[in-house]
Design a protein around this motif. Structure first.
Motif, PDB file in Angstrom:
ATOM      1  N   LYS A 173      -0.775  -2.597  16.328  1.00  9.90           N
ATOM      2  CA  LYS A 173      -0.739  -0.976  15.837  1.00  9.90           C
ATOM      3  C   LYS A 173       0.543  -0.917  14.514  1.00  9.90           C
ATOM      4  CE  LYS A 173      -1.949   2.707  13.307  1.00  9.90           C
ATOM      5  NZ  LYS A 173      -0.387   3.347  12.724  1.00  9.90           N
ATOM      6  N   VAL A 178      -4.627   4.394   8.394  1.00 12.78           N
ATOM      7  CA  VAL A 178      -5.934   3.337   6.910  1.00 12.78           C
ATOM      8  C   VAL A 178      -6.538   4.470   7.203  1.00 12.78           C
ATOM      9  CG1 VAL A 178      -7.738   2.025   6.220  1.00 12.78           C
ATOM     10  CG2 VAL A 178      -5.218   1.134   7.080  1.00 12.78           C
ATOM     11  N   GLU A 222     -10.995  -6.937   6.411  1.00 11.87           N
ATOM     12  CA  GLU A 222     -10.142  -7.673   5.918  1.00 11.87           C
ATOM     13  C   GLU A 222      -9.913  -8.117   4.468  1.00 11.87           C
ATOM     14  OE1 GLU A 222      -7.688  -9.804   8.595  1.00 11.87           O
ATOM     15  OE2 GLU A 222      -9.448  -9.417  10.302  1.00 11.87           O
ATOM     16  N   ILE A 225      -8.640  -4.618   2.552  1.00  9.15           N
ATOM     17  CA  ILE A 225      -7.105  -3.756   3.070  1.00  9.15           C
ATOM     18  C   ILE A 225      -6.554  -4.415   2.704  1.00  9.15           C
ATOM     19  CG2 ILE A 225      -6.949  -2.046   4.793  1.00  9.15           C
ATOM     20  CD1 ILE A 225      -9.042  -0.899   2.895  1.00  9.15           C
ATOM     21  N   GLU A 226      -4.970  -4.130   2.769  1.00 12.67           N
ATOM     22  CA  GLU A 226      -3.549  -4.706   2.759  1.00 12.67           C
ATOM     23  C   GLU A 226      -3.319  -4.464   4.035  1.00 12.67           C
ATOM     24  OE1 GLU A 226      -2.649  -7.903   1.565  1.00 12.67           O
ATOM     25  OE2 GLU A 226      -4.513  -7.821   0.078  1.00 12.67           O
ATOM     26  N   VAL A 227      -2.970  -5.321   4.721  1.00 12.76           N
ATOM     27  CA  VAL A 227      -2.617  -5.030   5.844  1.00 12.76           C
ATOM     28  C   VAL A 227      -0.670  -5.984   6.018  1.00 12.76           C
ATOM     29  CG1 VAL A 227      -1.388  -5.345   8.258  1.00 12.76           C
ATOM     30  CG2 VAL A 227      -3.785  -4.430   7.531  1.00 12.76           C
ATOM     31  N   ARG A 230      -0.047  -9.179   7.928  1.00 12.16           N
ATOM     32  CA  ARG A 230      -0.846  -8.921   8.925  1.00 12.16           C
ATOM     33  C   ARG A 230      -0.618 -10.853   9.666  1.00 12.16           C
ATOM     34  NH1 ARG A 230      -6.407  -7.792   6.481  1.00 12.16           N
ATOM     35  NH2 ARG A 230      -6.007  -9.841   4.901  1.00 12.16           N
ATOM     36  N   MET A 247      -8.427  -7.810  12.681  1.00 10.37           N
ATOM     37  CA  MET A 247      -8.422  -7.007  12.371  1.00 10.37           C
ATOM     38  C   MET A 247      -9.310  -5.650  12.738  1.00 10.37           C
ATOM     39  SD  MET A 247      -7.405  -4.863   8.742  1.00 10.37           S
ATOM     40  CE  MET A 247      -8.954  -4.104   8.557  1.00 10.37           C
ATOM     41  N   GLY A 251      -8.907  -0.824  10.236  1.00 15.61           N
ATOM     42  CA  GLY A 251      -7.200  -1.599  10.351  1.00 15.61           C
ATOM     43  C   GLY A 251      -6.158   0.383  10.119  1.00 15.61           C
ATOM     44  N   PRO A 252      -5.050   0.352  10.760  1.00 15.78           N
ATOM     45  CA  PRO A 252      -4.326  -1.974  10.015  1.00 15.78           C
ATOM     46  C   PRO A 252      -4.661  -2.303  11.193  1.00 15.78           C
ATOM     47  CG  PRO A 252      -3.030  -0.576  10.418  1.00 15.78           C
ATOM     48  CD  PRO A 252      -4.238   0.577  10.723  1.00 15.78           C
TER      49      PRO A 252
END
Ligand code: ATP
Length: 295
Positions: A173, A178, A222, A225-227, A230, A247, A251-252
């Motif tokens: 995590k 998020v 995915e 959503i910007e992780v 990742r 994911m 998320g994240p």
């Protein structure tokens, strides 16, 4: 009497957003899996009519904003428990990271509903408990029933599928959370560029072929959503032998599926340079479970 419940987290093996509905909610196709990371929720009756909340994690609200609190209110209304008998204390030992895509809040809500059914001797069926749960959150019925399930509608229409074979799951995590509502707004704004092969995944789940399931893991969040990092996290999972990585929820949290524990732990060790919240666990084939009843 005091009831202690294990409230298990979940991951999504598949998450597709099929459409935005006219009521603002979204129709989903999800294959969900309970996992062995859990909060411990202890519920007991106290004098008065107050719902008192205690939690060992500082950021969690201790009032009517908490899903556990809402669950208790919904249970009392639906089970017709009179106001003077509504005094309870709910203590949450939080181990599921919050705002993580792991349904931590929903798991606590589910645990409270299951505990109150026992504590007040109301004898409601699982179906009735799920109906109460659906009033407070779309993932709550899943957290009550648990195991491996196909979830449709907004997440509350559940169908049993074959249980995931024994395996190990490594989760990371990242440091930020998020907001699920905002994640859906992103979908409304940008839509999806590609639809996952939901039926292919369903067939793989029914055949219980772990390698096939793991190669088909997919989550449409995915796509928008910007992780950060990742890609690297997934690379580390794969380099250490993961059959697949994806994911979870909005998320994240990113997870990988492994056939053996040593590989899952080696991936976890390497991932610790990205976040302190790294876990290795196994799938669980049930929903939240009463662990102890103290008379
Ligand atoms: P989901 O996968 O269902 O979208 P999530 O894992 O992303 O859930 P939660 O852990 O349920 O998110 O928490 C979302 C927010 O809900 C938190 O930021 C927190 O403020 C609030 N919340 C209310 N009750 C709880 C609870 N019992 N445990 C954790 N968060 C809670």
């Amino acid at each position: 009497m005091k009831i202690k419940v294990k409230a298990y987290a979940k991951i999504n093996l598949m998450l597709d957003i099929c459409a935005r509905r006219t009521d603002g909610y979204h129709d989903l196709f999800m294959i969900m899996q309970s996992i062995g990371i859990y909060d411990t929720v202890t519920v007991k009756r106290i004098k008065g009519r107050e719902i008192k909340l205690l939690c060992d994690m500082p950021d969690i609200p201790l009032d009517e904003r908490n899903i556990a609190y809402k669950a208790a209110q919904a249970f009392f209304e639906e089970a017709r428990i009179k106001k003077p008998s509504r005094g309870i204390e709910i203590e949450i030992e939080k181990r599921i990271p919050h705002a993580a895509g792991l349904a931590g809040g929903s798991a606590d809500g589910a645990a409270v509903i299951v505990a109150l059914n026992k504590l007040y001797g109301t004898g409601l069926s699982d179906g009735e408990l799920c109906r109460i749960g659906a009033k407070i959150g779309a993932d709550v019925p899943f957290c009550i029933t648990g195991g491996t399930l196909l979830a449709q509608g907004i997440g509350e229409v559940l169908s049993k599928v074959k249980p995931l074979r024994k395996c190990y799951i490594t989760l990371i995590k990242p440091e930020f959370g998020v907001n699920t509502g905002k994640a859906f707004s992103q979908f409304d704004e940008f839509g999806k560029v590609h639809s996952p092969d939901c039926l292919g995944m369903l067939k793989a789940v029914q055949s219980r072929n772990l390698a096939d399931i793991s190669s088909r893991l997919e989550n449409v969040f995915e796509q928008f959503i910007e992780v950060p990092d990742r890609i690297y996290m997934k690379d580390i999972m794969r380099k250490n032998g993961a059959l697949g990585a994806c994911m979870s929820g909005s998320g994240p949290t990113v997870y990988g599926i492994f056939e053996n524990k040593e590989n899952a732990e080696a991936a976890a060790e390497e991932l610790k340079s990205y976040s302190k919240d790294v876990f290795v666990c196994a799938p669980v084939n049930s929903g939240c479970k009463i662990a102890v009843i103290d008379e």
